[in-house]
Scaffold this active site. Structure first.
Site, short mmCIF file in Angstrom:
data_model
loop_
_atom_site.label_atom_id
_atom_site.label_comp_id
_atom_site.label_asym_id
_atom_site.label_seq_id
_atom_site.Cartn_x
_atom_site.Cartn_y
_atom_site.Cartn_z
CG HIS A 77 -0.43 0.45 2.49
ND1 HIS A 77 -0.23 1.78 2.80
CD2 HIS A 77 -0.06 -0.23 3.60
CE1 HIS A 77 0.24 1.90 4.02
NE2 HIS A 77 0.37 0.69 4.54
CG ASP A 79 -2.87 4.49 1.79
OD1 ASP A 79 -2.32 3.40 1.57
OD2 ASP A 79 -3.82 4.61 2.58
CG ASP A 110 2.71 2.10 7.63
OD1 ASP A 110 2.40 1.23 6.80
OD2 ASP A 110 1.90 2.59 8.44
CD GLU A 145 -3.12 -0.66 5.05
OE1 GLU A 145 -3.10 -1.59 5.88
OE2 GLU A 145 -2.66 0.48 5.29
CD GLU A 146 -1.64 3.70 6.78
OE1 GLU A 146 -2.34 3.32 7.74
OE2 GLU A 146 -0.43 3.51 6.72
CD GLU A 171 1.41 -2.71 5.84
OE1 GLU A 171 2.23 -1.94 6.39
OE2 GLU A 171 0.20 -2.44 5.71
CG HIS A 407 0.27 4.99 11.72
ND1 HIS A 407 -0.98 4.52 12.03
CD2 HIS A 407 0.52 4.54 10.46
CE1 HIS A 407 -1.47 3.83 11.02
NE2 HIS A 407 -0.56 3.82 10.06
#
Length: 453
Positions: A77, A79, A110, A145-146, A171, A407
């Site tokens: 992913h 985003d 991430d 995805e987030e 990931e 994050h």
């Protein structure tokens, strides 16, 4: 198979991978705003020799190496989450930084590093003739995805009509090979009240006070034990055979479920009035043996929810992608575990062993999880909630970076991880022995009966 040639090729592309990752970090790409990142990835795919590059209706980029009917996929992913409180950052999160060993910036771990390593892993496969006959390699850069884990793969599977034989999820895995993770769902709780003037609150019925009762009991679900002394037994109970006889061992592998209050909302005529409604969002992480309906019933059964006639429901997701496409789905993301002996899990583990040995690579003083077993599981969830959790397409995780960086402010990754992952990805297809239709799933949560796409 010349393992030394693969290692040399991956090491030789470190500068190119560093440049590519830093380019991607410089392009803001939060969920539904990934257009620039997607086009930059498509540009790199074409430049390194992908045979076909497409952008689908949702905005995912799909790059193919080889033209066989058998399909092996690598998913990243692309985003990112937002930046949060800027005073927590020690550097510009979009400009990032680079040292001899590290790359910093929002998305470094991430998980923009995952698309970088998979693009160059596919390039190495093609250059060294490592794509098996009759096989095509698909590298996906997936969106949103987030916001909604796995929705992008619901689109890829149901609308694009793509079903790989297995998928490597890129990931961050802290140098490990991951065979599963907890699921999750997003729950909403609503209570009603009656407003009145704040000078005489006894005339009304304050919805915020009702919710306060409920929230203390939600907290108890997360904090309590499961012995008879607790009226509200904690989620830790699913680790015990008494409460989870069929799946307590799987739950112990994944870890206990958790719940947290993530958002709160209210309505009130003014700041000098009693609130007439209150709602909260609950982030519920689900271990093996828990189902979407058991989690809903668990909240409904709380004494304060019964007392205050609370409405408990599951969120739906319908935010448009950067292309304007809407794929509505429920905010339920099923738990999954693969068997450690599964051929696709062992293909990644064998590639790691041939190239770098049987232990995770990296300095454990800087990367604490590098001391854990090579084959393990994620703490957070991934697109695997749809790929394997919803559709039963086998998944395995191996990706650059660290879960702890996800994050977080001052996010970074390691250059050596980019190199190691590219090399291992390049070997995986030729080491995969196939499963002859055998079920490789150890646990997969049941789906809801909602009539979603």
């Amino acid at each position: 198979m010349d393992v030394c040639a693969v290692k040399k090729a991956a090491q030789g592309y470190e500068k190119e991978m560093t440049r590519f990752l830093r380019d991607l970090i410089r392009i803001p790409g939060e969920s539904s705003g990934e257009k620039g990142v997607i086009h930059r990835i498509a540009e790199e795919m074409r430049a390194v020799g992908f045979d076909k590059v497409e952008i689908d209706g949702l905005g995912n980029v799909l790059g193919y190496m080889g033209t066989g009917e058998r399909l092996i996929a690598f998913d990243a992913h692309i985003d990112t989450v937002g930046l949060g409180e800027m005073s927590n950052w020690k550097f510009d999160p979009y400009e990032g930084y680079e040292t001899d060993t590290e790359i910093g910036g929002r998305g470094a771990s991430d998980q923009l590093g995952g698309i970088v390593s998979s693009v160059y892993g596919a390039k190495i496969m093609k250059e060294l003739g490592l794509i098996p006959e009759g096989t095509a390699i698909l590298v996906t850069g997936t969106v949103q995805e987030e916001d909604c884990d796995g929705m992008c793969w619901q689109y890829i599977h149901n609308i694009d009509g793509i079903t790989p034989e297995f998928v490597v999820i890129t990931e961050p895995t802290d140098g490990g090979v991951y065979r599963g993770h907890r699921g999750r769902m997003e729950i909403r709780v609503d209570v009603k009240g009656v407003s009145c003037h704040g000078s005489a609150p006894e005339r009304g019925d304050n919805a915020i006070y009702k919710m306060a009762d409920i929230l203390k009991e939600v907290e108890q679900l997360n904090e309590n034990g499961c012995t008879d002394e607790y009226e509200i037994k904690g989620l830790v109970k699913m680790l015990e055979p008494e409460f989870n006889p069929e799946h307590y061992m799987d739950a112990r592998f994944l870890g206990r479920g958790t719940i947290t209050t993530s958002q709160i909302f209210y309505t009130s005529p003014s700041r000098c009035a009693v609130a007439d409604s209150c709602s909260v969002s609950l982030d519920r992480r689900m271990t093996a043996g828990e189902t979407w309906d058991s989690c809903i019933r668990e909240i409904e059964a709380l004494p304060s929810c019964k007392k205050h006639n609370a409405k408990v429901s599951m969120y739906m997701y319908d935010r448009p992608s950067w292309t304007g496409e809407v794929y509505e789905t429920e905010c339920y993301f099923p738990t999954w575990i693969n068997r450690e002996s599964a051929p696709h899990v062992q293909a990644v583990a064998e590639a790691h062993t041939l190239l770098y040995g049987e232990k995770r690579v990296g300095d454990p003083t800087a990367m604490p999880k590098r001391e854990r077993p090579l084959i393990d599981k994620w703490t957070f969830s991934t697109n695997g909630v749809s790929i394997q959790g919803r559709y039963g397409i086998p998944c395995v995780g191996f990706g650059p970076g660290a879960e702890s960086q996800a994050h977080a402010p001052n996010e970074m990754t390691w250059k050596e991880d980019l190199v190691h992952c590219a090399a291992i990805y390049a070997l995986v297809p030729s080491l995969y022995k196939g499963n002859d239709g055998a079920d490789v799933t150890e646990f997969r949560a049941s789906l809801t009966d909602n009539n979603i796409k």
